[in-house]
Design an enzyme around this catalytic site. Structure first.
Site, PDB file in Angstrom:
ATOM      1  N   CYS A 110      27.703 -23.097  -1.981  1.00 38.65           N
ATOM      2  CA  CYS A 110      26.916 -21.974  -1.414  1.00 38.65           C
ATOM      3  C   CYS A 110      26.383 -21.611  -1.761  1.00 38.65           C
ATOM      4  O   CYS A 110      24.523 -22.457  -1.386  1.00 38.65           O
ATOM      5  CB  CYS A 110      28.075 -21.123  -1.176  1.00 38.65           C
ATOM      6  N   HIS A 111      26.057 -20.637  -2.071  1.00 35.14           N
ATOM      7  CA  HIS A 111      24.120 -19.784  -2.747  1.00 35.14           C
ATOM      8  C   HIS A 111      23.890 -20.427  -3.832  1.00 35.14           C
ATOM      9  O   HIS A 111      22.954 -20.015  -4.397  1.00 35.14           O
ATOM     10  CB  HIS A 111      24.602 -17.959  -2.688  1.00 35.14           C
TER      11      HIS A 111
END
Length: 181
Positions: A110-111
């Site tokens: 994800c991030h």
């Protein structure tokens, strides 16, 4: 199988996406490994379900007091606030960079690649992430791809990346495979 291997999970004191912590954690345990929660502060971390507070988890070790030499691999869960905080903490960035320097596998979802950008370890690598990070990753010298999971062996270590919680099944399998190689 990763029997006897200890896997670090690096997270900020607040802001990790809970499912991106708990699903890989369970997969590591089921494969015979020992997960350890590493943060930049002692005590507990606060996980989130997107923007809502979720559960808390006890910290096993503090970045700056442990090193990559203490672990066999690293998992970087996402959540927007989590990697954004970690990339501002030199001890967390150093901890991440050590895994690359030691040739140990790293898995980020994800991030989480924001922390990899700060550690300057994505240049020449191919990875995926939450789509909003693609420009940051390209500017840091990476090739960004939009796919469920990307396993990059074109560097000093194996780097496993995924885009989002929907990719967790593939991410967890690829991470455990890399940790066992």
């Amino acid at each position: 199988m990763i029997q006897g291997k200890t896997i670090a999970f690096l997270v900020a004191p607040e802001g990790v996406e809970q499912v991106e912590l708990t699903e890989p954690w369970k997969t590591v345990q089921q494969a015979g490994g020992t997960p350890k929660l590493v943060s930049v502060e002692r005590g507990e971390i606060q996980a989130f379900h997107h923007l809502d507070k979720a559960d808390t988890f006890p910290v096993d070790a503090v970045a700056g007091e442990v090193s990559a030499a203490d672990f066999d691999a690293l998992v970087l869960p996402g959540g927007v606030a989590n990697p954004d905080f970690l990339r501002t903490r030199p001890e967390a960035v150093r901890f991440v960079k050590e895994f690359f320097e030691a040739g140990k596998p790293v898995a980020a979802i994800c991030h989480a690649p924001w922390t990899l950008v700060e550690a300057d370890v994505v240049r020449g690598r191919t990875l995926t992430s939450w789509p909003s990070l693609q420009t940051d990753l390209r500017n840091a010298g990476a090739t960004w791809v939009d796919q469920e999971v990307m396993v990059c062996t074109g560097g000093p270590n194996t780097l496993v990346t995924s885009r989002k919680p929907d990719d967790l099944k593939a991410f967890c399998q690829a991470a455990v495979d890399a940790f066992g190689a």
